[in-house]
Write an enzyme that holds these catalytic residues in place. Structure first.
Site, PDB file in Angstrom:
ATOM      1  N   THR A  13      -2.467   7.521   6.785  1.00 19.68           N
ATOM      2  CA  THR A  13      -3.099   7.726   5.471  1.00 19.68           C
ATOM      3  C   THR A  13      -3.945   8.987   5.432  1.00 19.68           C
ATOM      4  O   THR A  13      -4.013   9.672   4.407  1.00 19.68           O
ATOM      5  CB  THR A  13      -3.965   6.499   5.113  1.00 19.68           C
ATOM      6  N   SER A  56       1.621   4.740  10.678  1.00 23.33           N
ATOM      7  CA  SER A  56       1.367   4.294  12.054  1.00 23.33           C
ATOM      8  C   SER A  56       2.219   3.101  12.473  1.00 23.33           C
ATOM      9  O   SER A  56       2.430   2.881  13.672  1.00 23.33           O
ATOM     10  CB  SER A  56      -0.115   3.979  12.251  1.00 23.33           C
ATOM     11  N   THR A  88      -4.277   3.759  10.195  1.00 25.20           N
ATOM     12  CA  THR A  88      -5.182   2.717  10.685  1.00 25.20           C
ATOM     13  C   THR A  88      -4.468   1.425  11.086  1.00 25.20           C
ATOM     14  O   THR A  88      -5.030   0.625  11.835  1.00 25.20           O
ATOM     15  CB  THR A  88      -6.235   2.374   9.614  1.00 25.20           C
ATOM     16  N   ASP A  89      -3.235   1.217  10.615  1.00 22.86           N
ATOM     17  CA  ASP A  89      -2.574  -0.062  10.873  1.00 22.86           C
ATOM     18  C   ASP A  89      -2.425  -0.347  12.366  1.00 22.86           C
ATOM     19  O   ASP A  89      -2.525  -1.497  12.799  1.00 22.86           O
ATOM     20  CB  ASP A  89      -1.194  -0.093  10.202  1.00 22.86           C
TER      21      ASP A  89
END
Length: 333
Positions: A13, A56, A88-89
């Site tokens: 992101t 990710s 961030t995942d």
């Protein structure tokens, strides 16, 4: 003299902008991120590397292993630290992998963003700036890989993404953060003990490791398929302190004779128990069947550790020793 820091972009992101369809896609390289926030350049002597541009969830173990190798090469060339930006995942997984793979004391800091680069109030520039400050700080040496997000500094072993959209999406679950960035200053107030790096990883030995989360009413059909599907190991996220139904024990006992099986908990905090419950399917029953104790490692990180150990050619004794050393919460010998 300014520290020489490598800014590495893997996508996510933080690198995303809106497309004509109004959806976000990764488009920005590490150079682009740096040029969008010129004030960041004053924090260190920054050089960039963009080995991937992916959401990710599409990053692989092989890609992160290769990033770790690249970082070690750069440290040997004189870089003082590194900042990795990604989605961030899977940020907590990348941080844990790098913590396991990099023996050098140089700071490695992972960060990202919850809002796209073009969004009002985008958090990427502030997170990158904080991460660079941490990577350039002398107090970061020897701490292993750190995750920096929303002004907080987290140890890789304990950081977890705990919210889908909040700007403060990351916490050290079961722990306090090890530090913070306040008014541009890095402040540490805790330290997590490091384990020796895993140096003999060979991607040619990679075998899949299954992650199975127990749920009420679940049966053993998936478990019984694992050997035929080529899996090399299994991590079970048991209920509570590490529990499954009695009906699953036969399949689990059989699997434990064929591959390493690790017992973790599906709870967000707390260790797997060792000797509290003795009913069929309890932690005592599972551990007596030969399962390895995950300690305070969540299932995600226990799976990654097992994958690295299998790629290192570890035997059963070595695997047990590594889990004792890295899981935290296990009793000292």
């Amino acid at each position: 003299m300014k520290k020489r820091i490598l800014l590495v972009s893997l996508g996510g992101t933080i690198t995303m902008v809106k497309t004509t369809s109004s959806g976000l896609l990764p488009k920005l390289s590490a150079d682009d991120l740096l040029h969008r926030s010129p004030e960041i350049a004053s924090l260190a002597d920054i050089e960039t590397w963009s080995p991937a541009m992916l959401p990710s969830a599409s990053l692989s173990l092989a890609e992160i292993i290769n990033v770790a190798r690249g970082l070690r090469d750069r440290f040997a060339e004189g870089y003082d630290g590194a900042v990795i930006v990604q989605g961030t995942d899977t940020l907590e997984e990348t941080a844990f992998l790098l913590d396991c793979l990099i023996p050098e004391t140089h700071p490695v800091v992972v960060t990202g963003a919850m809002r796209g680069s073009d969004a009002p109030g985008a958090d990427g520039p502030a997170n990158i700036a904080d991460a660079l400050r941490v990577a350039a700080d002398d107090g970061s040496h020897g701490r292993g890989t750190l995750a920096v997000f929303c002004g907080e500094i987290h140890a890789a072993r304990f950081v977890r993404k705990i919210h889908t959209v909040s700007l403060s999406a990351f916490q050290s679950v079961g722990r306090a953060a090890v530090g913070a960035v306040v008014e541009g200053q890095v402040r540490f107030h805790g330290r997590t003990e490091r384990s020796p790096a895993i140096l003999s990883v060979d991607l040619a030995r990679e075998r899949p490791v299954a992650l199975f989360r127990f749920a009420m009413g679940e049966d053993d059909r998936l478990l019984r398929c694992l050997p035929d599907l080529g899996y090399g190991s299994l991590v079970i996220e048991g209920a509570g302190g590490g529990h499954v139904s009695a009906a699953m024990m036969s399949a689990i006992r059989e699997l434990a004779t064929q591959m390493p099986v690790v017992l973790a908990s599906r709870c967000s905090s707390g260790p797997v128990l060792r000797n509290t419950y003795t009913y069929p399917g309890s932690e005592v029953d599972l551990l007596s069947a030969g399962l390895l104790h995950a300690g305070e490692l969540c299932g995600l990180k226990a799976r990654l550790l097992m994958a690295l150990l299998l790629m290192s050619g570890c035997d059963r004794g070595c695997i047990e020793a590594e889990f004792r050393a890295r899981a935290g919460g296990a009793p000292h010998d």
